[in-house]
Scaffold this active site. Sequence first.
Site, mmCIF file in Angstrom:
data_model
loop_
_atom_site.group_PDB
_atom_site.id
_atom_site.type_symbol
_atom_site.label_atom_id
_atom_site.label_comp_id
_atom_site.label_asym_id
_atom_site.label_seq_id
_atom_site.Cartn_x
_atom_site.Cartn_y
_atom_site.Cartn_z
ATOM 1 N N CYS A 97 0.863 -1.174 0.000
ATOM 2 C CA CYS A 97 0.000 0.000 0.000
ATOM 3 C C CYS A 97 0.898 1.223 0.000
ATOM 4 O O CYS A 97 1.699 1.414 0.922
ATOM 5 C CB CYS A 97 -0.908 -0.005 1.232
ATOM 6 S SG CYS A 97 -1.906 1.491 1.401
ATOM 7 N N CYS A 124 -5.463 6.688 -2.759
ATOM 8 C CA CYS A 124 -4.807 5.389 -2.889
ATOM 9 C C CYS A 124 -3.441 5.620 -3.510
ATOM 10 O O CYS A 124 -3.342 6.086 -4.658
ATOM 11 C CB CYS A 124 -5.643 4.449 -3.755
ATOM 12 S SG CYS A 124 -4.844 2.851 -4.070
#
Length: 264
Positions: free
Chosen positions: A71, A205
């Site tokens: 991530c 994101c």
Amino acid sequence: MEFLKIVGSGNDFVVVDNRKNLIKNRKKLAIKLCDRKFGVGADGLLFLEKSKVADFKMRIFNPDGSEAEMCGNGLRCILRFINEKSISKKKKLNIETKAGILDGEIKGRDIKVKIKILENPILNIEIPIDNQKITGHFINTGVPHTIIFVDNVEDVDLSTVGPKIRYNKILGKNGTNVDWVEIVKNGYIKIRTYERGVEGETLSCGTGAVASAIITSLTYRMPSPINVITKSKEILKVYFEKNFEKIYLEGKTFYTFKGEWIEN
């Protein structure tokens, strides 16, 4: 158990120091802590752990308990955690993830991390959706992303179409994150992201920002750097070389609060 809440461009995380490996059932804890009604509330739970091959290891678990390979914003937030807790005095660190060892640099609230493309991008995939076909572009920037270009990202009915693409078998058995990209002007794009594991839209994101920037460069020849305007309105900056050997993601992080989780 003490935790910090750290946000990267609207992507929020609960971060825990697990270097002593006291927390075994990470999946169960992630489901509890990420719950926005009965827990702390977060897009993911990050564990800082020991590594034999890097300075530290990061493990990330989604609100549904699944473990993500990587991530981008999470990586930036765990570096901020290391700095806030004075765990290391180094400003440049390498972090082990399931997507490989990645470098990071702490510059106050701004955190810069190196991102890798794990497989060759696949352009112009015809994705069947509701008796029509949508053109998408697939890329893995630590986790899989499918990029779809639109005239206006605000017009996308993300909650309806997102799951249909996220689970589409043509994009792989493990599913994909989905990013809708709007070209704003040279050097600027706007994105909205449907994240697997969260199973909904997130305000930002990191890997999606990088994926969108790289596909934009490949498709529209947009040069580096590319500024990515996220749903939170925060801007993430993506730098890359012409051959994409080196790719960097940079943006602000926010340490919002610390707390103690009481098991019940």
